[in-house]
Structures are given as structure tokens and as C-alpha cells.
Design a protein around this motif. Structure first.
Motif, mmCIF file in Angstrom:
data_model
loop_
_atom_site.group_PDB
_atom_site.id
_atom_site.type_symbol
_atom_site.label_atom_id
_atom_site.label_comp_id
_atom_site.label_asym_id
_atom_site.label_seq_id
_atom_site.Cartn_x
_atom_site.Cartn_y
_atom_site.Cartn_z
ATOM 1 N N SER A 133 -1.726 -2.544 -14.172
ATOM 2 C CA SER A 133 -2.413 -1.761 -13.146
ATOM 3 C C SER A 133 -3.239 -2.670 -12.233
ATOM 4 C CB SER A 133 -3.290 -0.686 -13.778
ATOM 5 O OG SER A 133 -4.295 -1.263 -14.565
ATOM 6 N N ILE B 262 -2.434 -5.693 -11.377
ATOM 7 C CA ILE B 262 -1.465 -6.323 -10.467
ATOM 8 C C ILE B 262 -1.053 -5.353 -9.370
ATOM 9 C CG2 ILE B 262 0.905 -7.206 -10.315
ATOM 10 C CD1 ILE B 262 0.422 -8.426 -13.118
ATOM 11 N N ILE B 263 -0.767 -4.109 -9.741
ATOM 12 C CA ILE B 263 -0.343 -3.116 -8.751
ATOM 13 C C ILE B 263 -1.458 -2.804 -7.768
ATOM 14 C CG2 ILE B 263 0.351 -0.702 -8.464
ATOM 15 C CD1 ILE B 263 1.905 -1.017 -11.128
ATOM 16 N N GLY C 81 -4.014 -4.674 -7.011
ATOM 17 C CA GLY C 81 -4.260 -5.864 -6.195
ATOM 18 C C GLY C 81 -3.180 -6.094 -5.156
ATOM 19 N N GLN C 82 -1.939 -5.769 -5.506
ATOM 20 C CA GLN C 82 -0.831 -5.966 -4.573
ATOM 21 C C GLN C 82 -0.942 -5.040 -3.364
ATOM 22 O OE1 GLN C 82 1.649 -8.199 -4.649
ATOM 23 N NE2 GLN C 82 2.591 -7.378 -2.812
ATOM 24 N N TYR C 83 -1.257 -3.783 -3.615
ATOM 25 C CA TYR C 83 -1.324 -2.822 -2.523
ATOM 26 C C TYR C 83 -2.719 -2.704 -1.903
ATOM 27 C CZ TYR C 83 3.338 -1.494 -3.910
ATOM 28 O OH TYR C 83 4.668 -1.515 -4.200
ATOM 29 N N GLU C 84 -3.677 -3.450 -2.433
ATOM 30 C CA GLU C 84 -5.045 -3.515 -1.915
ATOM 31 C C GLU C 84 -5.669 -2.136 -1.770
ATOM 32 O OE1 GLU C 84 -5.091 -5.919 1.593
ATOM 33 O OE2 GLU C 84 -4.359 -7.678 0.525
ATOM 34 N N TRP C 85 -5.537 -1.320 -2.820
ATOM 35 C CA TRP C 85 -6.153 0.003 -2.819
ATOM 36 C C TRP C 85 -7.665 -0.108 -2.928
ATOM 37 C CZ3 TRP C 85 -2.038 1.906 -6.745
ATOM 38 C CH2 TRP C 85 -0.874 2.221 -6.060
ATOM 39 N N PRO D 195 -10.298 -6.844 -3.990
ATOM 40 C CA PRO D 195 -9.951 -7.740 -5.105
ATOM 41 C C PRO D 195 -11.142 -8.061 -6.005
ATOM 42 C CG PRO D 195 -8.976 -8.537 -3.070
ATOM 43 C CD PRO D 195 -9.870 -7.387 -2.699
#
Length: 59
Positions: free
Chosen positions: A17, A19-20, A22-26, A29
Motif C-alpha cells: 500500500s 508503494i501504491i 507513493g506511486q500515485y501521490e495520493w 511522500p
């Protein structure tokens, strides 16, 4: 070396979670690191400590 499976699954869910998210920048960071990564580190350390403690008693 036997690791608690429930703790291992929780650790994997937290890391995945993180990684996900952080990847989509919800969320920022810095927040991901402070909430998810530090919690995952604590769980990993406790799982490792539990395993090493059990193996030392068995020797």
C-alpha cells in the motif's frame, strides 16, 4: 526459521500500500514514510526479534 504468517502478511500489505500510495501521490511522500514505512519497519523488527529469540531458546 519460522515467521508468524499473519505478521508477515500485514507487513506485505503495508509495504504494498505504501508503494501504491507513493506511486500515485495520493498523499505526500513524507506522510507515507512517517505512517506506513515506519510501521512496517517496527513490524519487521518485531518479527525478526521473535524468531531470533525462539531459536536461541531452542539451542
Amino acid at each position: 526459521m519460522k515467521i508468524n504468517k499473519v505478521g508477515f502478511y500485514i507487513l506485505n500489505v503495508i509495504l504494498l500500500s505504501a508503494i501504491i500510495i507513493g506511486q500515485y501521490e495520493w498523499i505526500e511522500p513524507r506522510t507515507v514514510i512517517s505512517i506506513l514505512i515506519i510501521a512496517a519497519f517496527i513490524i519487521s523488527a518485531s518479527l525478526t526479534y521473535g524468531v531470533t529469540k525462539k531459536t536461541k531458546r531452542n539451542e
